[in-house]
Design a protein around this motif. Structure first.
Motif, PDB file in Angstrom:
ATOM      1  N   GLY A   1      42.917  34.926  28.126  1.00  0.00           N
ATOM      2  CA  GLY A   1      42.966  34.442  26.536  1.00  0.00           C
ATOM      3  C   GLY A   1      44.337  34.766  26.214  1.00  0.00           C
ATOM      4  O   GLY A   1      45.568  34.534  26.891  1.00  0.00           O
ATOM      5  N   LEU A   2      44.394  34.601  24.944  1.00  0.00           N
ATOM      6  CA  LEU A   2      45.575  34.506  24.059  1.00  0.00           C
ATOM      7  C   LEU A   2      46.576  35.479  24.522  1.00  0.00           C
ATOM      8  O   LEU A   2      46.445  36.672  24.169  1.00  0.00           O
ATOM      9  N   GLY A   3      47.644  35.226  24.837  1.00  0.00           N
ATOM     10  CA  GLY A   3      48.885  35.991  25.076  1.00  0.00           C
ATOM     11  C   GLY A   3      48.583  37.047  26.346  1.00  0.00           C
ATOM     12  O   GLY A   3      49.542  37.752  26.458  1.00  0.00           O
ATOM     13  N   GLY A   4      47.628  36.825  26.884  1.00  0.00           N
ATOM     14  CA  GLY A   4      47.274  37.632  28.291  1.00  0.00           C
ATOM     15  C   GLY A   4      47.811  37.045  29.543  1.00  0.00           C
ATOM     16  O   GLY A   4      47.375  36.114  29.941  1.00  0.00           O
ATOM     17  N   PRO A   5      48.651  37.855  30.097  1.00  0.00           N
ATOM     18  CA  PRO A   5      48.798  37.548  31.635  1.00  0.00           C
ATOM     19  C   PRO A   5      47.561  37.913  32.505  1.00  0.00           C
ATOM     20  O   PRO A   5      46.861  38.379  31.995  1.00  0.00           O
ATOM     21  N   MET A   6      47.897  37.338  33.823  1.00  0.00           N
ATOM     22  CA  MET A   6      46.962  37.431  34.764  1.00  0.00           C
ATOM     23  C   MET A   6      46.334  38.989  35.048  1.00  0.00           C
ATOM     24  O   MET A   6      45.158  39.219  35.418  1.00  0.00           O
ATOM     25  N   GLY A   7      47.029  39.990  34.616  1.00  0.00           N
ATOM     26  CA  GLY A   7      46.877  41.230  35.056  1.00  0.00           C
ATOM     27  C   GLY A   7      45.968  41.674  33.956  1.00  0.00           C
ATOM     28  O   GLY A   7      45.381  42.910  34.345  1.00  0.00           O
ATOM     29  N   TRP A   8      45.584  41.035  32.977  1.00  0.00           N
ATOM     30  CA  TRP A   8      44.357  41.433  32.075  1.00  0.00           C
ATOM     31  C   TRP A   8      43.247  41.353  32.592  1.00  0.00           C
ATOM     32  O   TRP A   8      42.074  41.935  32.204  1.00  0.00           O
ATOM     33  N   TRP A   9      43.364  40.426  33.736  1.00  0.00           N
ATOM     34  CA  TRP A   9      42.012  40.602  34.744  1.00  0.00           C
ATOM     35  C   TRP A   9      42.363  41.689  35.785  1.00  0.00           C
ATOM     36  O   TRP A   9      43.078  41.267  36.680  1.00  0.00           O
ATOM     37  N   PRO A  10      41.658  42.971  35.660  1.00  0.00           N
ATOM     38  CA  PRO A  10      41.943  43.817  36.575  1.00  0.00           C
ATOM     39  C   PRO A  10      41.930  43.801  38.097  1.00  0.00           C
ATOM     40  O   PRO A  10      40.957  43.059  38.461  1.00  0.00           O
ATOM     41  N   THR A  11      42.858  44.265  38.652  1.00  0.00           N
ATOM     42  CA  THR A  11      42.935  44.161  40.333  1.00  0.00           C
ATOM     43  C   THR A  11      41.568  44.509  40.804  1.00  0.00           C
ATOM     44  O   THR A  11      40.931  43.843  41.429  1.00  0.00           O
ATOM     45  N   GLY A  12      41.024  45.733  40.366  1.00  0.00           N
ATOM     46  CA  GLY A  12      39.798  46.127  41.020  1.00  0.00           C
ATOM     47  C   GLY A  12      38.424  45.037  40.409  1.00  0.00           C
ATOM     48  O   GLY A  12      37.781  45.008  41.245  1.00  0.00           O
ATOM     49  N   PHE A  13      38.534  44.412  39.315  1.00  0.00           N
ATOM     50  CA  PHE A  13      37.592  43.628  38.842  1.00  0.00           C
ATOM     51  C   PHE A  13      37.709  42.155  39.994  1.00  0.00           C
ATOM     52  O   PHE A  13      36.546  41.842  40.345  1.00  0.00           O
ATOM     53  N   CYS A  14      38.930  41.879  40.330  1.00  0.00           N
ATOM     54  CA  CYS A  14      39.176  40.752  41.138  1.00  0.00           C
ATOM     55  C   CYS A  14      38.782  40.974  42.475  1.00  0.00           C
ATOM     56  O   CYS A  14      38.027  40.287  43.039  1.00  0.00           O
ATOM     57  N   GLU A  15      38.894  42.130  42.869  1.00  0.00           N
ATOM     58  CA  GLU A  15      38.375  42.614  44.340  1.00  0.00           C
ATOM     59  C   GLU A  15      36.959  42.781  44.117  1.00  0.00           C
ATOM     60  O   GLU A  15      36.277  42.371  45.314  1.00  0.00           O
ATOM     61  N   LEU A  16      36.341  43.200  43.028  1.00  0.00           N
ATOM     62  CA  LEU A  16      34.820  43.171  43.166  1.00  0.00           C
ATOM     63  C   LEU A  16      34.172  41.797  43.389  1.00  0.00           C
ATOM     64  O   LEU A  16      33.281  41.666  44.133  1.00  0.00           O
ATOM     65  N   LEU A  17      34.722  40.730  42.546  1.00  0.00           N
ATOM     66  CA  LEU A  17      34.299  39.486  43.025  1.00  0.00           C
ATOM     67  C   LEU A  17      34.480  39.029  44.229  1.00  0.00           C
ATOM     68  O   LEU A  17      33.709  38.398  44.718  1.00  0.00           O
ATOM     69  N   ALA A  18      35.556  39.445  44.868  1.00  0.00           N
ATOM     70  CA  ALA A  18      35.885  39.009  46.341  1.00  0.00           C
ATOM     71  C   ALA A  18      34.964  39.580  47.156  1.00  0.00           C
ATOM     72  O   ALA A  18      34.456  38.996  48.200  1.00  0.00           O
ATOM     73  N   GLU A  19      34.529  40.917  46.956  1.00  0.00           N
ATOM     74  CA  GLU A  19      33.500  41.467  47.753  1.00  0.00           C
ATOM     75  C   GLU A  19      32.241  40.620  47.625  1.00  0.00           C
ATOM     76  O   GLU A  19      31.377  40.865  48.604  1.00  0.00           O
ATOM     77  N   ARG A  20      31.959  40.119  46.642  1.00  0.00           N
ATOM     78  CA  ARG A  20      30.916  39.309  46.549  1.00  0.00           C
ATOM     79  C   ARG A  20      30.908  37.968  47.158  1.00  0.00           C
ATOM     80  O   ARG A  20      29.853  37.201  47.051  1.00  0.00           O
ATOM     81  N   GLY A  21      31.733  37.629  48.010  1.00  0.00           N
ATOM     82  CA  GLY A  21      32.027  36.461  48.441  1.00  0.00           C
ATOM     83  C   GLY A  21      32.617  35.241  47.878  1.00  0.00           C
ATOM     84  O   GLY A  21      32.530  34.134  48.619  1.00  0.00           O
ATOM     85  N   PHE A  22      33.391  35.679  47.010  1.00  0.00           N
ATOM     86  CA  PHE A  22      34.150  34.470  46.333  1.00  0.00           C
ATOM     87  C   PHE A  22      35.748  34.479  46.872  1.00  0.00           C
ATOM     88  O   PHE A  22      36.333  35.619  47.176  1.00  0.00           O
TER      89      PHE A  22
END
Length: 307
Positions: free
Chosen positions: A45-66
Motif C-alpha cells: 500500500g501507500l508509501g510501503g516498500p515490499m518489506g512491509w510484506w514480512p519475510t516470514g509471511f512470504c515464506e508461509l505462502l511459499a510453503e503452501r505451494g506458491f
C-alpha cells in the motif's frame, strides 16, 4: 538467503533484483519458492516498500505451494523515484477536496505490476493487495483480467467517496511530516502505528521500529508518499467496473480500521459477484504477526477456488 521459514522447511529466496519496464520505471522485487508453482503477487500500500510484506509471511505462502513475488512500487524502496514531480501540502489538501490531479494514477501502478509479471514471464497470478495495493489489485482485475487468477483485497475500498472514508482522527497524522532524520522517522512511525494498528493484535514496539529503520534505509522519501496519496485521492470509482470481475475474490477488512473504514471492504465485496467477506474484530490497518496464518489460509482458499 533470509532467515529460514516458520515450519523449518527450506524455501528458496531470491536476491533482490530489478525489472526494467518499458515506461522507464525500474521495480525492485524478490521471490520466494519454486517458479514452477502458481504465482502470488503481493502488492503493498501507500508509501510501503515490499518489506512491509514480512519475510516470514512470504515464506508461509511459499510453503503452501506458491511462487511468491513481492516488490517495491514506484516511489518506494529501491524502485524508481519520480522526484521531478513535486508535490506540496496544498496539493494534497486540494486532492482531499477533489480539486487536484496526480502525476500518475492507480492505472499506472497496475501497469507497473503487469510489467513485472512480464519480466518474470508469469502469465497470470493470484493477486493480493493491501490498502492502496488493494486498489491496484482491483484495477488489475478490471483492466488486465487475463493476468489475474484470483483476487484478495485487504483493507481497501472501491474508490467511491461515500465508503472507506478516513477517520478524522488520523487526518492530522497524514498531513504531518513523519520526520527528516532516521531516528525521527522511526519514532514517528512507531507512534503512528499505535494509532492505526490493531488493538486486538498489538505489534511489539521493537518490531515496528526495526521495520521503520529498514524502510528508511531502503530509500524512503516523503515526496513519494505524497505522490502515492495523490494517486489514491484522485482515483475513479471502480464500483461499476468491479461488477465485471469474475475471478474468485476474498475481501479482508478489520473492524478497527481508521485509515479505510470497513464500509470500503463491504462495498468491494458487494461489487464483485461471489466475493467472500472476512471481517476481523480488532484488526486495524496493518499485518499483525498473530494473523499471518489467517491471511495465508484465506489467500490459499481463494486460490483453490480458482482451480
Amino acid at each position: 538467503m533470509t532467515e529460514g521459514p516458520v515450519r523449518g522447511e527450506t524455501v528458496e529466496v531470491s536476491e533482490e533484483s530489478f525489472a526494467h519496464l518499458p515506461c522507464g520505471i525500474d521495480l525492485c522485487h524478490q521471490t520466494f519458492g519454486d517458479p514452477a508453482d502458481e504465482a502470488v503477487l503481493l502488492v503493498m500500500g501507500l508509501g510501503g516498500p515490499m518489506g512491509w510484506w514480512p519475510t516470514g509471511f512470504c515464506e508461509l505462502l511459499a510453503e503452501r505451494g506458491f511462487f511468491v513475488v513481492r516488490y517495491d512500487n514506484r516511489d518506494t524502496g529501491r524502485s524508481t523515484k519520480l522526484r521531478h514531480h513535486r508535490v506540496s501540502r496544498s496539493d494534497v489538501v486540494k486532492a482531499f477536496l477533489g480539486r487536484e490531479s496526480a502525476p500518475y494514477g492507480l492505472d499506472d501502478l497496475a501497469d507497473d505490476a503487469v510489467g513485472l509479471l512480464d519480466h518474470l514471464q508469469i502469465d497470470d497470478a493470484h493477486v493480493v493487495g493491501i490498502s492502496m495495493g488493494g486498489m491496484i489489485a482491483q484495477t488489475l482485475a478490471v483492466e488486465h483480467a487475463a493476468r489475474v487468477r484470483s483476487l484478495t483485497s485487504m483493507m481497501s475500498t472501491t474508490g467511491a467517496r461515500r465508503v472507506g472514508r478516513v477517520d478524522p482522527r488520523v487526518i492530522p497524522m497524514m498531513l504531518t511530516p513523519v520526520g527528516r532524520t532516521r531516528p525521527e522517522y522511526a519514532e514517528n512511525s512507531v507512534r503512528n502505528g499505535k494509532l492505526t494498528g490493531s488493538t486486538a493484535f498489538p505489534t511489539d514496539d521493537e518490531v515496528a521500529r526495526a521495520r521503520a529503520l529498514e524502510t528508511y534505509d531502503r530509500g524512503w522519501i516523503a515526496s513519494g508518499v505524497s505522490r502515492h496519496m495523490l494517486a489514491v485521492l484522485t482515483q475513479r470509482d471502480r464500483t461499476e467496473r468491479l461488477g465485471a470481475v469474475h475471478v474468485p475474490t476474498t475481501v479482508i477488512h478489520g473492524t478497527r480500521d481508521l485509515l479505510v473504514h470497513p464500509s470500503g471492504g463491504r462495498a468491494t465485496a458487494r461489487a464483485i459477484a461471489g466475493a467472500e467477506l472476512l471481517e476481523i474484530a480488532g484488526l486495524g490497518h496493518d499485518l499483525p504477526a498473530q494473523l499471518h496464518e489467517t491471511f495465508a489460509d484465506a489467500i490459499a482458499a481463494t486460490a483453490a477456488r480458482a482451480r
